[in-house]
Motif scaffolding. Structure first.
Motif, PDB file in Angstrom:
ATOM      1  N   LYS A 199       0.862  -1.174   0.000  1.00  0.00           N
ATOM      2  CA  LYS A 199       0.000   0.000   0.000  1.00  0.00           C
ATOM      3  C   LYS A 199       0.903   1.230   0.000  1.00  0.00           C
ATOM      4  N   GLU A 200       0.626   2.134  -0.876  1.00  0.00           N
ATOM      5  CA  GLU A 200       1.471   3.324  -0.980  1.00  0.00           C
ATOM      6  C   GLU A 200       1.505   4.093   0.328  1.00  0.00           C
ATOM      7  N   ALA A 201       0.369   4.161   1.048  1.00  0.00           N
ATOM      8  CA  ALA A 201       0.303   4.899   2.306  1.00  0.00           C
ATOM      9  C   ALA A 201       1.153   4.265   3.394  1.00  0.00           C
ATOM     10  N   GLU A 202       1.525   2.989   3.214  1.00  0.00           N
ATOM     11  CA  GLU A 202       2.335   2.283   4.208  1.00  0.00           C
ATOM     12  C   GLU A 202       3.771   2.085   3.752  1.00  0.00           C
ATOM     13  N   ASP A 203       4.171   2.773   2.685  1.00  0.00           N
ATOM     14  CA  ASP A 203       5.548   2.696   2.199  1.00  0.00           C
ATOM     15  C   ASP A 203       6.397   3.649   3.040  1.00  0.00           C
ATOM     16  N   LEU A 204       7.170   3.080   3.955  1.00  0.00           N
ATOM     17  CA  LEU A 204       7.882   3.893   4.947  1.00  0.00           C
ATOM     18  C   LEU A 204       9.076   4.629   4.371  1.00  0.00           C
ATOM     19  N   ARG A 205       9.415   4.380   3.120  1.00  0.00           N
ATOM     20  CA  ARG A 205      10.458   5.167   2.464  1.00  0.00           C
ATOM     21  C   ARG A 205       9.950   6.562   2.142  1.00  0.00           C
ATOM     22  N   PHE A 206       8.613   6.721   2.128  1.00  0.00           N
ATOM     23  CA  PHE A 206       8.015   8.010   1.771  1.00  0.00           C
ATOM     24  C   PHE A 206       7.069   8.538   2.846  1.00  0.00           C
ATOM     25  N   PHE A 207       6.674   7.695   3.800  1.00  0.00           N
ATOM     26  CA  PHE A 207       5.707   8.082   4.823  1.00  0.00           C
ATOM     27  C   PHE A 207       6.332   9.050   5.832  1.00  0.00           C
ATOM     28  N   ARG A 208       5.561  10.089   6.191  1.00  0.00           N
ATOM     29  CA  ARG A 208       5.977  11.008   7.248  1.00  0.00           C
ATOM     30  C   ARG A 208       4.811  11.196   8.207  1.00  0.00           C
ATOM     31  N   SER A 209       5.078  11.022   9.492  1.00  0.00           N
ATOM     32  CA  SER A 209       4.058  11.188  10.516  1.00  0.00           C
ATOM     33  C   SER A 209       3.805  12.663  10.781  1.00  0.00           C
ATOM     34  N   GLU A 210       2.544  13.077  10.709  1.00  0.00           N
ATOM     35  CA  GLU A 210       2.209  14.472  10.973  1.00  0.00           C
ATOM     36  C   GLU A 210       2.340  14.814  12.450  1.00  0.00           C
ATOM     37  N   LYS A 211       2.026  13.867  13.322  1.00  0.00           N
ATOM     38  CA  LYS A 211       2.028  14.147  14.757  1.00  0.00           C
ATOM     39  C   LYS A 211       3.403  14.023  15.388  1.00  0.00           C
ATOM     40  N   THR A 212       4.252  13.135  14.883  1.00  0.00           N
ATOM     41  CA  THR A 212       5.572  12.947  15.484  1.00  0.00           C
ATOM     42  C   THR A 212       6.707  13.525  14.632  1.00  0.00           C
ATOM     43  N   SER A 213       6.399  13.861  13.366  1.00  0.00           N
ATOM     44  CA  SER A 213       7.406  14.363  12.401  1.00  0.00           C
ATOM     45  C   SER A 213       8.499  13.334  12.127  1.00  0.00           C
ATOM     46  N   ARG A 214       8.210  12.052  12.364  1.00  0.00           N
ATOM     47  CA  ARG A 214       9.181  10.993  12.069  1.00  0.00           C
ATOM     48  C   ARG A 214       8.908  10.443  10.675  1.00  0.00           C
ATOM     49  N   GLY A 215      10.000  10.070  10.001  1.00  0.00           N
ATOM     50  CA  GLY A 215       9.876   9.604   8.631  1.00  0.00           C
ATOM     51  C   GLY A 215      10.044  10.781   7.686  1.00  0.00           C
ATOM     52  N   PRO A 216      10.235  10.466   6.380  1.00  0.00           N
ATOM     53  CA  PRO A 216      10.431   9.135   5.811  1.00  0.00           C
ATOM     54  C   PRO A 216      11.747   8.508   6.293  1.00  0.00           C
ATOM     55  N   LEU A 217      11.870   7.204   6.113  1.00  0.00           N
ATOM     56  CA  LEU A 217      13.044   6.484   6.579  1.00  0.00           C
ATOM     57  C   LEU A 217      14.025   6.293   5.418  1.00  0.00           C
ATOM     58  N   PRO A 218      15.194   6.930   5.475  1.00  0.00           N
ATOM     59  CA  PRO A 218      16.175   6.811   4.388  1.00  0.00           C
ATOM     60  C   PRO A 218      16.994   5.530   4.524  1.00  0.00           C
TER      61      PRO A 218
END
Length: 329
Positions: free
Chosen positions: A151-170
């Motif tokens: 799922k594109e929304a669960e691709d952690l190479r591009f996902f960024r959390s709005e509440k924690t500002s964590r991600g994307p993961l390089p």
């Protein structure tokens, strides 16, 4: 018996992951349950152990009859399930799986959580473990998953959390990410059938690895849904979701019941486990991988083994998340 140690790092703290794990399992179980099949929660209650103190005991049944191949449905009663028993003394847990259709099959998962990047090589030193036990790191952002689960929304190479500002993961995120924690899982698979044991145990480990990868990806991808919850709030969410999930299961009750296969004595007396990642992980059919994003071809979805007549048969497809090439017995 085949034992492997898995290490799965997360851009969370151990305390944060406690909430995220409970939320992810409850949500996923509800989504995957329908028309009498899915995850039924039999028990979920506080439990006290003389050694480990207060914890939580859960028992679940994963109904899987429709996922059997046609030849198996002809001979297996309509109720077919995997039993999960878990005792959660977070951050130390154990989960046991047994199967109503395969009495010689079991999976034992012992888990410990620490705030590090998977660097503790002695975390299971107090437990009996073969010196040659393979250690497998699972990268939630860059390890390949079967295309049907993407799922594109669960691709952690591009996902960024709005509440924690964590991600994307390089690339190499485990060396730079703060906070970071690791789930250490010591997984033992047993399939005590002569002539099939080695190949089936290797195959099931590939299944387990894929389940761990997908479940941990989702736990972080859904972080904005659960990060503000307290433990009491996520337990209430868990209770309400379990009631709704059980209702979906009971709308189509199975016609025949099978007595449950008892757990090994070690499972009854040993410390216990957190709720574990769901076994069923099928994504909706309409979800597909973008054409401009090539991915590795996933391993075969079924394991074919010879029978006495020279024809092949396939293991029930609840094993079919990932498979590795079988090794000679």
């Amino acid at each position: 018996m085949l034992m492997k140690e898995y290490r799965i790092c997360m851009p969370l703290t151990v305390e944060e992951y406690r909430i995220g794990q409970l939320y992810m399992i409850s949500k996923h179980s509800h989504e995957q349950s329908d028309r009498g099949e899915g995850v039924e929660v039999v028990q979920n209650e506080p439990y006290e152990d003389p050694t480990h103190g207060c914890g939580q005991f859960t028992e679940k049944r994963l109904y899987l009859n429709s996922k059997l191949p046609s030849w198996a449905r002809a001979v297996v009663p309509k109720i077919f399930y995997v039993t999960e028993k878990a005792w959660n003394y977070y951050p130390y847990t154990i989960t046991e799986y047994t199967c109503s259709f395969l009495p010689k099959f079991s999976i034992h998962i012992e888990t410990k959580y620490e705030d590090n990047k998977g660097s503790n090589d002695n975390i299971f030193d107090s437990e009996p473990k073969d010196e040659d036990t393979e250690v497998c790191f699972i990268d939630i952002a860059y390890d390949d998953i079967p295309e049907r689960y993407y799922k594109e929304a669960e691709d952690l190479r591009f996902f960024r959390s709005e509440k924690t500002s964590r991600g994307p993961l390089p690339e190499g995120w485990r060396d730079t990410q703060r906070p970071i924690m690791c789930s250490y899982k010591l997984v033992t698979v047993k399939f005590e059938v002569w002539g099939l044991q080695t190949r089936v145990e290797q195959f099931v480990h590939k299944v387990v690895r894929d389940v761990l990868l997908l479940g941990h990806r989702q736990a972080f991808a859904w972080v904005d849904e659960w990060i503000d919850m307290t433990l009491d709030e996520v337990r209430e969410y868990e209770r309400a979701t379990q009631e709704a999930t059980n209702e979906k299961i009971r709308m189509f009750p199975p016609a025949i019941s099978i007595s449950e296969t008892p757990l090994p004595s070690a499972a009854r007396s040993g410390p216990s486990s957190a709720p574990s990642t769901p076994l069923s992980t099928d994504a909706p059919e309409f979800l597909s991988v973008p054409k401009d994003r090539p991915r590795k071809k996933s391993a075969p979805e079924t394991l074919t083994l010879p029978d006495r007549r020279g024809s092949g048969y396939r293991l029930p497809s609840f094993f079919a998340w990932h498979s590795a090439p079988p090794q000679p017995e």
